[in-house]
Design a protein around this motif. Structure first.
Motif, PDB file in Angstrom:
ATOM      1  N   UNK A  57       1.046  -1.294  -0.083  1.00  0.00           N
ATOM      2  CA  UNK A  57      -0.029  -0.102  -0.030  1.00  0.00           C
ATOM      3  C   UNK A  57       0.971   1.130  -0.203  1.00  0.00           C
ATOM      4  N   UNK A  58       0.020   2.300  -0.624  1.00  0.00           N
ATOM      5  CA  UNK A  58       0.871   3.443  -0.526  1.00  0.00           C
ATOM      6  C   UNK A  58      -0.110   4.686  -0.165  1.00  0.00           C
ATOM      7  N   UNK A  59       0.245   5.530   0.775  1.00  0.00           N
ATOM      8  CA  UNK A  59      -0.485   6.615   1.293  1.00  0.00           C
ATOM      9  C   UNK A  59      -0.080   7.901   0.975  1.00  0.00           C
ATOM     10  N   UNK A  60      -0.950   8.932   0.200  1.00  0.00           N
ATOM     11  CA  UNK A  60      -0.362  10.130  -0.347  1.00  0.00           C
ATOM     12  C   UNK A  60      -1.155  11.008   0.553  1.00  0.00           C
ATOM     13  N   UNK A  61      -0.219  11.840   1.287  1.00  0.00           N
ATOM     14  CA  UNK A  61      -1.018  12.608   2.617  1.00  0.00           C
ATOM     15  C   UNK A  61      -0.916  14.241   2.084  1.00  0.00           C
TER      16      UNK A  61
END
Length: 376
Positions: free
Chosen positions: A286-290
């Motif tokens: 998973x990749x979180x873009x914040x």
């Protein structure tokens, strides 16, 4: 005589006045020519060839019409870099030279910076510079496509490097390499946090195994060691089918529960890729873009799926090596046990042989004694 002198003075004044009027008229005409040239150039800028735009699948509605540029200076459409560019171009044009390679940036009516390429030539009247004419093309889409191709090429090279490292790395280095590759892929994805989860179908839990996070981003690895399937039914249902979970804009999610959880963590966009071992999803990346919102292209998703498959392969390799090591240890233990048994059996056999020899010796001596008694 006085009347004659007065008349001459009047005529002289008329002549001077007529000369001044002519100069004023010439100046006005020159001004009109410059204004017309400016408008013409602006109109040509706004009416740039759109074939390249069609090729790039872009609309021309960002370009200004003639009515919209009337009364404006061409400098109003320039960026700072273009102003510097034209400070070198204009002297060439004013000397009567052509500019065949003109590269600059214009600001569209929406405030978007457009990349422009073309050529310019001077307008001469009686060999005197009176303006310029430019033929310009919008190459913004082309440059954007080139940059995207270059970026995808870099990530492909990165994946090849990662794959090579995974193949050659000892088991003790695999965890470090996975964390490093998460950092590299996160940079490519504009992600602020990246992680790997494994599914445990027997215990029905999901556990985080690896994580990378940018400066100022809180880690999750200590909080998500074991997450029950009941808390991630949506992701699990998608991953088990081999599908991505993608939220380009978390705040637009219809599922209020998921929206509240993700937005509460400061996540604006998210994507997770199933790790498929054959038909079985053994986990996901998973990749979180914040810090911004992000939507992934199909090419990017294909590369991320390839990366997830690399992780599956390295997990399987690690598992195989660990099983092989366990087998070796088991065989070694068996060998040690067999050696002990052989030594013990050998010792027992030696003792038995010794006891037998001693018994035979005793029996022999007894027979000899019996024979001596009989003889006496």
């Amino acid at each position: 005589k006085r009347e004659e002198e007065s008349e001459n003075s009047v005529n002289r004044l008329k002549t001077e006045n007529a000369s001044s009027l002519e100069k004023v008229e010439e100046a006005e005409k020159e001004k009109e020519r410059l204004v017309a040239d400016n408008k013409k150039l602006q109109a040509e800028i706004s009416g740039a060839n759109t074939n390249i735009e069609s090729l790039c699948k872009e609309k021309a509605d960002h370009l200004a019409s003639l009515e919209e540029v009337k009364g404006k200076s061409i400098i109003d459409f320039f960026t700072e870099s273009t102003i510097r560019e034209f400070s070198e171009v204009m002297p060439v044009l004013m000397k009567g030279g052509n500019v065949d390679e003109l590269v600059c940036e214009f600001v569209s009516k929406q405030g978007q910076v457009l990349n422009i390429k073309g050529r310019a030539k001077p307008i001469l009247e009686n060999n005197v510079f009176s303006g310029s004419q430019a033929f310009l093309f919008n190459i913004t889409g082309v440059l954007k496509a080139e940059r995207e191709i270059e970026r995808l090429s870099k990530i492909q090279n990165l994946l090849m490097q990662v794959s090579t490292e995974y193949i050659n790395a000892p088991v003790s280095e695999i965890n470090r390499l996975i964390n490093q590759s998460l950092s590299d892929i996160a940079s490519f994805s504009s992600a602020d946090r990246a992680y790997v989860f494994e599914y445990n179908y027997e215990e029905e839990i999901c556990s985080i195994t690896h994580e990378w996070y940018d400066d100022g981003i809180p880690p999750q690895i200590d909080e998500l060691r074991e997450m029950p399937f009941t808390e991630m039914t949506y992701s699990l249902s998608k991953h088990t089918k081999g599908d991505f979970v993608e939220f380009p804009d978390v705040y637009q999610l219809k599922d209020k529960k998921i929206r509240a959880i993700l937005s509460g963590e400061g996540i604006q966009s998210l994507i997770s890729i199933p790790m498929m071992d054959g038909d079985v999803a053994i986990g996901f990346i998973g990749f979180d873009i914040m810090k911004t919102k992000r939507e992934f292209t199909s090419d990017e998703k294909n590369l991320l799926r390839l990366y997830s498959q690399m992780i599956v392969n390295v997990f399987n390799r690690k598992k195989f090596i660990e099983e092989l090591q366990n087998t070796k240890e088991a065989l070694s233990n068996i060998n040690v046990s067999l050696e002990k048994k052989v030594i013990e059996n050998t010792r027992k056999n030696i003792l038995r042989k010794k006891w037998k020899e001693q018994d035979l010796e005793r029996r022999g001596r007894s027979n000899v004694n019996d024979k001596i008694k009989d003889a006496t």
